[in-house]
Design an enzyme around this catalytic site. Structure first.
Site, PDB file in Angstrom:
ATOM      1  N   HIS A  78       0.827  -1.211   0.000  1.00  0.00           N
ATOM      2  CA  HIS A  78       0.000   0.000   0.000  1.00  0.00           C
ATOM      3  C   HIS A  78       0.864   1.266   0.000  1.00  0.00           C
ATOM      4  CE1 HIS A  78       1.030   0.872   4.168  1.00  0.00           C
ATOM      5  NE2 HIS A  78       0.913  -0.437   4.388  1.00  0.00           N
ATOM      6  N   GLU A  80      -1.969  -7.480   6.950  1.00  0.00           N
ATOM      7  CA  GLU A  80      -0.642  -7.271   7.533  1.00  0.00           C
ATOM      8  C   GLU A  80      -0.446  -8.160   8.749  1.00  0.00           C
ATOM      9  OE1 GLU A  80       2.361  -6.883   7.452  1.00  0.00           O
ATOM     10  OE2 GLU A  80       2.850  -4.753   7.510  1.00  0.00           O
TER      11      GLU A  80
END
Length: 193
Positions: free
Chosen positions: A10, A82
């Site tokens: 990201h 994550e």
């Protein structure tokens, strides 16, 4: 013929610039993060890279990045999330122990604090991405994930960690159950803070 996976981190977030541990918690993209995703979009366009399917972590920062990179429909997958850093979530990076094992990773440190071990993250990413690439019509895939998760996936196939910067793209070929690392696409991020 090998299939192609573009595994992207990201864009820059508020927690990144504040040096806070994000993990399973979330924070929004910054203006720099938005620009990074737009640069990635232009890179794919300029190079004629078209995806069959797109996937994102369920976390806001990854979803927002993917939506800036492509207009195509996509699916959110928990397997691309994550690393969960447990009680260290939202804390200063100064508390991050960095390297704790002889493998150059955290080992099972965070598992002792209600988070995940490095191998849990790695196995989750490998399983998720392997399942995607095994689908018959999945020849050219984009998956947007996170720094720690991407790094552990890369380590599984290269034996090295490397640094996965915001909006970097790790390119892998996939054939017969194995990923082969090809390159890191790390465009001109002169806009980095």
């Amino acid at each position: 013929m090998a299939k192609k996976l573009y595994l992207m981190r990201h864009g820059q977030t508020l927690f990144n610039i504040r040096r806070m541990i994000q993990g399973a918690s979330d924070s929004p993209l910054t203006e720099v993060g938005i620009k990074q995703a737009q640069i990635a979009r232009q890179y794919f366009k300029n190079n004629g890279i078209v995806f069959d399917y797109a996937y994102s972590s369920t976390q806001e920062r990854a979803v927002d990045t993917l939506e800036l990179v492509t207009d195509m429909p996509y699916e959110r997958l928990k397997g691309l999330k994550e690393w969960n850093f447990g009680t260290f979530e939202g804390e200063s990076e100064d508390l991050n122990p960095k390297v704790l094992s002889d493998q150059g990773t955290y080992g099972d440190f965070f598992a002792h604090y209600n988070g995940e071990s490095d191998l849990e993250v790695q196995n989750r990413m490998v399983q998720t991405l392997t399942e995607l690439m095994e689908k018959e019509d999945h020849q050219n895939i984009l998956a947007v994930s996170h720094g720690g998760a991407c790094t552990m996936f890369r380590k599984r196939w290269t034996g090295t960690l490397g640094k996965t910067r915001n909006c970097s793209i790790l390119v892998f070929d996939y054939d017969e159950g194995a990923f082969t690392f090809q390159e890191v696409i790390d465009h001109d991020f002169s806009i980095r803070s």
